[in-house]
Design a protein around this motif. Sequence first.
Motif, PDB file in Angstrom:
ATOM      1  N   ALA A  32     -73.421  19.994 -32.502  1.00 46.06           N
ATOM      2  CA  ALA A  32     -73.761  18.654 -32.155  1.00 46.06           C
ATOM      3  C   ALA A  32     -73.684  18.362 -30.471  1.00 46.06           C
ATOM      4  O   ALA A  32     -73.224  19.054 -29.717  1.00 46.06           O
ATOM      5  CB  ALA A  32     -72.892  17.565 -32.638  1.00 46.06           C
ATOM      6  N   ILE A  33     -74.744  17.459 -29.849  1.00 46.25           N
ATOM      7  CA  ILE A  33     -74.617  17.214 -28.376  1.00 46.25           C
ATOM      8  C   ILE A  33     -74.710  15.602 -28.594  1.00 46.25           C
ATOM      9  O   ILE A  33     -75.666  15.171 -29.220  1.00 46.25           O
ATOM     10  CB  ILE A  33     -75.573  17.893 -27.738  1.00 46.25           C
ATOM     11  N   ALA A  34     -73.860  14.971 -27.654  1.00 43.59           N
ATOM     12  CA  ALA A  34     -74.244  13.497 -27.772  1.00 43.59           C
ATOM     13  C   ALA A  34     -73.600  12.577 -26.586  1.00 43.59           C
ATOM     14  O   ALA A  34     -73.176  13.573 -25.509  1.00 43.59           O
ATOM     15  CB  ALA A  34     -73.457  12.656 -28.904  1.00 43.59           C
ATOM     16  N   GLU A  80     -73.253  12.067 -37.463  1.00 49.67           N
ATOM     17  CA  GLU A  80     -72.307  11.551 -38.144  1.00 49.67           C
ATOM     18  C   GLU A  80     -72.018  12.352 -39.403  1.00 49.67           C
ATOM     19  O   GLU A  80     -70.705  12.309 -39.877  1.00 49.67           O
ATOM     20  CB  GLU A  80     -72.692  10.152 -38.515  1.00 49.67           C
ATOM     21  N   GLY A  81     -72.698  13.391 -39.762  1.00 50.64           N
ATOM     22  CA  GLY A  81     -72.542  14.724 -40.717  1.00 50.64           C
ATOM     23  C   GLY A  81     -71.578  15.405 -40.072  1.00 50.64           C
ATOM     24  O   GLY A  81     -70.550  16.070 -40.811  1.00 50.64           O
ATOM     25  N   VAL A  82     -71.583  15.992 -38.888  1.00 51.00           N
ATOM     26  CA  VAL A  82     -70.852  16.766 -38.298  1.00 51.00           C
ATOM     27  C   VAL A  82     -69.397  15.972 -37.942  1.00 51.00           C
ATOM     28  O   VAL A  82     -68.267  16.754 -38.374  1.00 51.00           O
ATOM     29  CB  VAL A  82     -71.234  17.104 -36.718  1.00 51.00           C
ATOM     30  N   ILE A  83     -69.284  14.581 -37.635  1.00 48.49           N
ATOM     31  CA  ILE A  83     -68.257  13.979 -37.600  1.00 48.49           C
ATOM     32  C   ILE A  83     -67.484  13.976 -39.008  1.00 48.49           C
ATOM     33  O   ILE A  83     -66.415  13.936 -39.073  1.00 48.49           O
ATOM     34  CB  ILE A  83     -68.479  12.701 -36.987  1.00 48.49           C
ATOM     35  N   SER A  84     -68.300  13.902 -39.931  1.00 54.19           N
ATOM     36  CA  SER A  84     -67.705  13.809 -41.447  1.00 54.19           C
ATOM     37  C   SER A  84     -66.889  15.229 -41.703  1.00 54.19           C
ATOM     38  O   SER A  84     -65.796  15.125 -42.371  1.00 54.19           O
ATOM     39  CB  SER A  84     -68.852  13.466 -42.505  1.00 54.19           C
ATOM     40  N   CYS A  85     -67.799  16.243 -41.240  1.00 53.53           N
ATOM     41  CA  CYS A  85     -66.981  17.385 -41.282  1.00 53.53           C
ATOM     42  C   CYS A  85     -65.706  17.554 -40.728  1.00 53.53           C
ATOM     43  O   CYS A  85     -64.844  18.138 -40.906  1.00 53.53           O
ATOM     44  CB  CYS A  85     -68.010  18.572 -41.077  1.00 53.53           C
ATOM     45  N   LYS A  90     -61.031  11.784 -30.487  1.00 52.89           N
ATOM     46  CA  LYS A  90     -59.495  11.660 -30.828  1.00 52.89           C
ATOM     47  C   LYS A  90     -58.796  10.663 -29.774  1.00 52.89           C
ATOM     48  O   LYS A  90     -58.076   9.745 -30.292  1.00 52.89           O
ATOM     49  CB  LYS A  90     -58.796  12.669 -30.826  1.00 52.89           C
ATOM     50  N   GLU A  91     -59.448  10.712 -28.746  1.00 54.75           N
ATOM     51  CA  GLU A  91     -58.921   9.957 -27.486  1.00 54.75           C
ATOM     52  C   GLU A  91     -59.619   8.474 -27.402  1.00 54.75           C
ATOM     53  O   GLU A  91     -59.280   7.614 -26.629  1.00 54.75           O
ATOM     54  CB  GLU A  91     -59.340  10.804 -26.174  1.00 54.75           C
ATOM     55  N   HIS A 142     -66.450  20.602 -30.116  1.00 55.81           N
ATOM     56  CA  HIS A 142     -65.263  20.317 -29.510  1.00 55.81           C
ATOM     57  C   HIS A 142     -65.013  19.337 -28.469  1.00 55.81           C
ATOM     58  O   HIS A 142     -64.012  18.594 -28.803  1.00 55.81           O
ATOM     59  CB  HIS A 142     -64.817  21.718 -28.826  1.00 55.81           C
ATOM     60  N   SER A 143     -66.001  19.211 -27.597  1.00 51.16           N
ATOM     61  CA  SER A 143     -65.698  17.808 -26.623  1.00 51.16           C
ATOM     62  C   SER A 143     -66.025  16.665 -27.330  1.00 51.16           C
ATOM     63  O   SER A 143     -65.518  15.498 -26.921  1.00 51.16           O
ATOM     64  CB  SER A 143     -66.740  18.208 -25.549  1.00 51.16           C
ATOM     65  N   ILE A 144     -66.729  16.672 -28.338  1.00 51.02           N
ATOM     66  CA  ILE A 144     -67.195  15.568 -29.223  1.00 51.02           C
ATOM     67  C   ILE A 144     -65.837  15.011 -29.953  1.00 51.02           C
ATOM     68  O   ILE A 144     -65.423  14.004 -30.203  1.00 51.02           O
ATOM     69  CB  ILE A 144     -68.325  15.660 -29.934  1.00 51.02           C
TER      70      ILE A 144
END
Length: 399
Positions: A11-13, A337-342, A27-28, A20-22
């Motif tokens: 992903a890139i956003a 958001e699928g990546v975030i769900s993972c 988290k922060e 990793h950076s996402i």
Amino acid sequence: MSKVFVTGIGAIAAIGNDVHSIFESLKEGRTGIDKMHRLQSIHAERLPVGEVKMTNDALKEDLGLNKETDYSRTLLLALKAAKEAVVDSGIQPTKTIKTGLISASSVAGMDLTETVAKDYFEGNTIDTSIVKKHPCGNSTRFLAQYFEVNGFVSTISTACSSSANAIMLGARMIKHGKLDRVIVGGADALTKFTLNGFDSLRILDSEKTRAFDDSRTGLNLGEGAGFLVLESERLVEQEGKKTYCEVVGYANANDAFHQTASSPEGNGAFYAMRDALQVAGVKETEVDYINVHGTGTENNDLSEGVAMKRLFQEALPPFSSTKPFTGHTLAAAASIEGVISCLTLEHQLIFPNLNFKTPIQELEIVPVTALQKVKGIKTILSNSFGFGGNCSSILFQKN
């Protein structure tokens, strides 16, 4: 029928140039919504957006592409995310494995077309060949050639539910034995066309979006891409692959209530969520978290909230919108958001619904507002809705 597993993510956003950076930004609690810097617009001071921090030249250099060649920003974002997912999965081109690619977009090469239009109206010489790079399928074709995909190749454009439908189609084709492996996802870049179009609908917020808050007045547009590698149970076992989760359920629905609005009863969202659970054979009480569509518009949040209350009643699971982090990335939203769900399943973390203060009066439901470490998160429902009543839900399950 085969089970379907996620073996790679990319992903890139606005909150990061890779997974990793996402994850660190999530988290922060660090949002990517800010003033426009790359996109040149008369609305730059009025409308905050979620811009990817890499320029087109930086993306080309990172991807090893010729800097002198014109690529749409959508294509560059797609390749960046898809390459990360492919590397993460460890797959290699082969003619013995039926591999597919299903890519989604709604903006496509509009950024290139806008440069041609500007030159045209200013009376400058124009390169009409650039317009050939506008169609959504252009980036799909490039990706297929880049990754040497030997099976099914398709493009999906169903507005903001586009990449959810790409994930769904890919999962179905694996489940029914049509493919062994498929790269699925979507990408969209910020353009004047989309910014002005959404502004004309009066659904853009001049402040940072407040999804599911009673004071919400609109969304913040974003850009980015997300891709997942889906593989069959046979391949996973044969190659001893690591997996993030299983895609156990999916469904789409269209209530055709209005061109741009959801129904007051939330019919499309209700049917999509209900049917995804039925496909998976999962009960409402077994859903541990919902990554909601949550755009921050008056209509969407109320309609989605009504649908969730209809389906889950008193057992509404924890939910949050991650769009206040990334902005609404249109066709890329569901795959990001699928990546975030993972990531939620992998790290057992629920990411917060930023900027929330007051529950919507008609709903009185409260999203997760702070980072939560929760043991035992197994089943996630991810919602994505689009113009015209296109509603899609994907069910991810930790295996």
